[in-house]
Design a protein around this motif. Structure first.
Motif, PDB file in Angstrom:
ATOM      1  N   MET A  24       0.990  -1.064  -0.376  1.00 19.23           N
ATOM      2  CA  MET A  24       0.105   0.269   0.319  1.00 19.23           C
ATOM      3  C   MET A  24       0.825   1.367   0.088  1.00 19.23           C
ATOM      4  SD  MET A  24      -3.189   0.174   2.390  1.00 19.23           S
ATOM      5  CE  MET A  24      -3.412  -1.985   3.170  1.00 19.23           C
ATOM      6  N   THR A  25       0.513   2.703  -1.010  1.00 18.22           N
ATOM      7  CA  THR A  25       1.448   4.121  -1.156  1.00 18.22           C
ATOM      8  C   THR A  25       0.406   4.108   0.243  1.00 18.22           C
ATOM      9  OG1 THR A  25       0.000   4.065  -2.502  1.00 18.22           O
ATOM     10  CG2 THR A  25       2.012   3.330  -3.192  1.00 18.22           C
ATOM     11  N   ASP A  26       1.593   5.399   0.182  1.00 21.51           N
ATOM     12  CA  ASP A  26       0.792   6.403   1.541  1.00 21.51           C
ATOM     13  C   ASP A  26      -0.594   7.307   0.829  1.00 21.51           C
ATOM     14  OD1 ASP A  26       2.725   5.972   3.191  1.00 21.51           O
ATOM     15  OD2 ASP A  26       3.833   7.541   2.289  1.00 21.51           O
ATOM     16  N   ILE A  27      -1.375   7.599   1.776  1.00 21.87           N
ATOM     17  CA  ILE A  27      -2.026   8.174   0.982  1.00 21.87           C
ATOM     18  C   ILE A  27      -2.036   9.695   1.735  1.00 21.87           C
ATOM     19  CG2 ILE A  27      -4.706   9.209   1.943  1.00 21.87           C
ATOM     20  CD1 ILE A  27      -5.036   6.911   3.399  1.00 21.87           C
ATOM     21  N   HIS A  28      -2.409  10.655  -0.069  1.00 22.95           N
ATOM     22  CA  HIS A  28      -1.766  11.444  -0.089  1.00 22.95           C
ATOM     23  C   HIS A  28      -3.004  12.454  -0.559  1.00 22.95           C
ATOM     24  CE1 HIS A  28      -2.131  10.780  -4.658  1.00 22.95           C
ATOM     25  NE2 HIS A  28      -1.391  10.073  -4.203  1.00 22.95           N
ATOM     26  N   PRO A  29      -3.155  13.618  -0.935  1.00 25.49           N
ATOM     27  CA  PRO A  29      -4.152  14.539  -0.748  1.00 25.49           C
ATOM     28  C   PRO A  29      -4.711  14.450  -2.759  1.00 25.49           C
ATOM     29  CG  PRO A  29      -3.014  16.219  -0.202  1.00 25.49           C
ATOM     30  CD  PRO A  29      -2.368  14.629  -0.144  1.00 25.49           C
ATOM     31  N   ILE A  30      -6.012  14.619  -3.147  1.00 25.19           N
ATOM     32  CA  ILE A  30      -6.970  14.199  -4.497  1.00 25.19           C
ATOM     33  C   ILE A  30      -6.889  15.397  -5.549  1.00 25.19           C
ATOM     34  CG2 ILE A  30      -8.577  13.550  -6.049  1.00 25.19           C
ATOM     35  CD1 ILE A  30      -9.320  11.175  -3.447  1.00 25.19           C
ATOM     36  N   ARG A  31      -5.949  15.812  -5.811  1.00 25.45           N
ATOM     37  CA  ARG A  31      -5.290  16.692  -6.892  1.00 25.45           C
ATOM     38  C   ARG A  31      -5.659  16.473  -7.847  1.00 25.45           C
ATOM     39  NH1 ARG A  31      -0.273  16.625  -3.768  1.00 25.45           N
ATOM     40  NH2 ARG A  31      -0.697  17.995  -1.992  1.00 25.45           N
ATOM     41  N   SER A  32      -6.067  15.242  -9.233  1.00 23.34           N
ATOM     42  CA  SER A  32      -6.493  15.722 -10.164  1.00 23.34           C
ATOM     43  C   SER A  32      -7.927  14.252 -10.200  1.00 23.34           C
ATOM     44  CB  SER A  32      -5.443  15.425 -11.530  1.00 23.34           C
ATOM     45  OG  SER A  32      -5.127  14.262 -10.692  1.00 23.34           O
ATOM     46  N   GLU A  52      -9.004   1.979  -5.952  1.00 27.22           N
ATOM     47  CA  GLU A  52      -8.536   1.502  -4.202  1.00 27.22           C
ATOM     48  C   GLU A  52      -9.637   1.280  -2.764  1.00 27.22           C
ATOM     49  OE1 GLU A  52      -4.990   1.560  -0.980  1.00 27.22           O
ATOM     50  OE2 GLU A  52      -4.713   3.055  -2.696  1.00 27.22           O
ATOM     51  N   ILE A  53     -10.671   1.940  -3.215  1.00 23.75           N
ATOM     52  CA  ILE A  53     -12.052   1.653  -2.461  1.00 23.75           C
ATOM     53  C   ILE A  53     -12.763   1.164  -2.407  1.00 23.75           C
ATOM     54  CG2 ILE A  53     -14.254   3.059  -2.007  1.00 23.75           C
ATOM     55  CD1 ILE A  53     -12.881   5.667  -2.134  1.00 23.75           C
ATOM     56  N   ASP A  54     -12.596   0.469  -4.007  1.00 25.70           N
ATOM     57  CA  ASP A  54     -13.366  -0.317  -4.560  1.00 25.70           C
ATOM     58  C   ASP A  54     -13.132  -2.268  -4.161  1.00 25.70           C
ATOM     59  OD1 ASP A  54     -14.964  -1.399  -6.379  1.00 25.70           O
ATOM     60  OD2 ASP A  54     -14.135  -2.075  -7.770  1.00 25.70           O
ATOM     61  N   SER A  55     -11.313  -2.208  -4.232  1.00 28.54           N
ATOM     62  CA  SER A  55     -10.474  -3.076  -3.583  1.00 28.54           C
ATOM     63  C   SER A  55     -10.983  -3.148  -2.307  1.00 28.54           C
ATOM     64  CB  SER A  55      -9.238  -2.763  -4.092  1.00 28.54           C
ATOM     65  OG  SER A  55      -8.352  -1.776  -3.240  1.00 28.54           O
ATOM     66  N   LEU A  56     -11.125  -2.283  -1.287  1.00 28.75           N
ATOM     67  CA  LEU A  56     -10.726  -2.611   0.165  1.00 28.75           C
ATOM     68  C   LEU A  56     -12.596  -2.138   0.551  1.00 28.75           C
ATOM     69  CD1 LEU A  56      -8.478   0.466   0.657  1.00 28.75           C
ATOM     70  CD2 LEU A  56      -8.140  -1.675   1.291  1.00 28.75           C
ATOM     71  N   TRP A  57     -13.414  -2.319  -0.175  1.00 31.19           N
ATOM     72  CA  TRP A  57     -14.807  -2.123   0.217  1.00 31.19           C
ATOM     73  C   TRP A  57     -15.601  -3.226   0.881  1.00 31.19           C
ATOM     74  CZ3 TRP A  57     -17.631   1.896  -0.632  1.00 31.19           C
ATOM     75  CH2 TRP A  57     -19.260   2.016  -0.365  1.00 31.19           C
ATOM     76  N   ASP A  58     -15.021  -4.611   1.158  1.00 27.03           N
ATOM     77  CA  ASP A  58     -15.739  -5.131   2.196  1.00 27.03           C
ATOM     78  C   ASP A  58     -14.571  -5.822   3.320  1.00 27.03           C
ATOM     79  OD1 ASP A  58     -17.637  -5.857   1.229  1.00 27.03           O
ATOM     80  OD2 ASP A  58     -16.336  -7.251  -1.315  1.00 27.03           O
ATOM     81  N   ALA A 100     -14.532  -4.227   9.115  1.00 31.24           N
ATOM     82  CA  ALA A 100     -14.663  -2.916  10.528  1.00 31.24           C
ATOM     83  C   ALA A 100     -13.033  -3.168  11.635  1.00 31.24           C
ATOM     84  CB  ALA A 100     -16.051  -3.431  11.601  1.00 31.24           C
ATOM     85  N   GLY A 101     -12.821  -1.561  11.683  1.00 32.16           N
ATOM     86  CA  GLY A 101     -11.574  -1.846  12.571  1.00 32.16           C
ATOM     87  C   GLY A 101     -10.374  -2.429  12.113  1.00 32.16           C
ATOM     88  N   SER A 102     -10.482  -2.556  11.003  1.00 35.46           N
ATOM     89  CA  SER A 102      -9.349  -3.331  10.389  1.00 35.46           C
ATOM     90  C   SER A 102      -8.501  -2.169  10.014  1.00 35.46           C
ATOM     91  CB  SER A 102      -9.461  -3.903   9.613  1.00 35.46           C
ATOM     92  OG  SER A 102      -9.960  -3.660   8.666  1.00 35.46           O
ATOM     93  N   PRO A 103      -6.941  -1.864   9.555  1.00 38.63           N
ATOM     94  CA  PRO A 103      -5.916  -0.855   8.999  1.00 38.63           C
ATOM     95  C   PRO A 103      -6.831  -0.672   7.486  1.00 38.63           C
ATOM     96  CG  PRO A 103      -4.486  -2.579   9.814  1.00 38.63           C
ATOM     97  CD  PRO A 103      -5.980  -3.374   9.858  1.00 38.63           C
ATOM     98  N   GLU A 104      -7.462  -2.128   6.549  1.00 37.96           N
ATOM     99  CA  GLU A 104      -8.187  -1.507   6.006  1.00 37.96           C
ATOM    100  C   GLU A 104      -9.203  -0.919   5.421  1.00 37.96           C
ATOM    101  OE1 GLU A 104      -6.672  -4.859   6.921  1.00 37.96           O
ATOM    102  OE2 GLU A 104      -5.149  -4.681   5.252  1.00 37.96           O
ATOM    103  N   LEU A 118      -9.548   3.153   3.644  1.00 37.15           N
ATOM    104  CA  LEU A 118     -11.147   2.592   2.815  1.00 37.15           C
ATOM    105  C   LEU A 118     -12.101   3.766   3.857  1.00 37.15           C
ATOM    106  CD1 LEU A 118     -13.517   1.895   0.984  1.00 37.15           C
ATOM    107  CD2 LEU A 118     -14.632   0.903   3.189  1.00 37.15           C
ATOM    108  N   ASP A 119     -12.308   3.977   4.581  1.00 38.21           N
ATOM    109  CA  ASP A 119     -13.187   5.014   5.283  1.00 38.21           C
ATOM    110  C   ASP A 119     -12.055   6.982   5.045  1.00 38.21           C
ATOM    111  OD1 ASP A 119     -13.885   3.753   6.518  1.00 38.21           O
ATOM    112  OD2 ASP A 119     -13.548   4.060   8.352  1.00 38.21           O
ATOM    113  N   VAL A 120     -10.720   6.269   5.087  1.00 41.42           N
ATOM    114  CA  VAL A 120      -9.676   8.058   4.592  1.00 41.42           C
ATOM    115  C   VAL A 120     -10.304   8.504   3.166  1.00 41.42           C
ATOM    116  CG1 VAL A 120      -7.468   9.450   4.828  1.00 41.42           C
ATOM    117  CG2 VAL A 120      -8.533   7.667   6.896  1.00 41.42           C
TER     118      VAL A 120
END
Length: 130
Positions: A1-9, A19-25, A28-32, A36-38
């Motif tokens: 996993m890469t670092d999360i950064h602002p969405i600029r484009s 990435e949200i799609d891959s993390l959807w399931d 709860a409470g996991s780092p994934e 997803l929330d961030v």
């Protein structure tokens, strides 16, 4: 996993949505799930700033896209995998799911936030005899 950064484009947006799609399931409470929330918050912030969502439910937005943006119900059927599924969605007999929302958003460039809003779907008893 890469670092999360602002969405600029819009390219950053597409990457975040993938990435949200891959993390959807993610559980709860996991780092994934935290990731997803961030990412969801970042996507919502970017879309609200650069792709404002009109005050309409998802079906009204799809109908607008068909009537005023040059799309067609047949094209929606291709995006969703069948013309009957497109008809069911547009007639409020079937709710949009995450996969449908993602496909429509990518194909028609409609913000996910606009398609993910709650909206009324007809209950079976309202549909009448089949």
């Amino acid at each position: 996993m890469t670092d999360i950064h602002p969405i600029r484009s819009d390219d950053d947006l597409a990457s975040a949505i993938a990435e949200i799609d891959s993390l959807w399931d993610a559980p709860a409470g996991s780092p994934e799930r935290d990731r997803l929330d961030v990412l969801s918050i970042l996507v919502e912030a970017y879309e609200s700033r650069f792709h404002p969502v009109p005050e309409a439910d998802p079906i009204e937005i799809l109908l607008f896209a068909i009537e005023d943006m040059g799309h067609s119900q047949a094209e929606l059927g291709e995006v969703l995998g069948s013309r009957s599924r497109a008809s069911e969605v547009l007639n409020r007999k079937r709710a949009l799911n995450l996969d449908m929302i993602r496909r429509i958003s990518e194909a028609w460039h409609i913000p996910i936030a606009a398609l993910a809003k709650p909206y009324p779907v007809l209950a079976e008893r309202e549909l009448g005899p089949v």
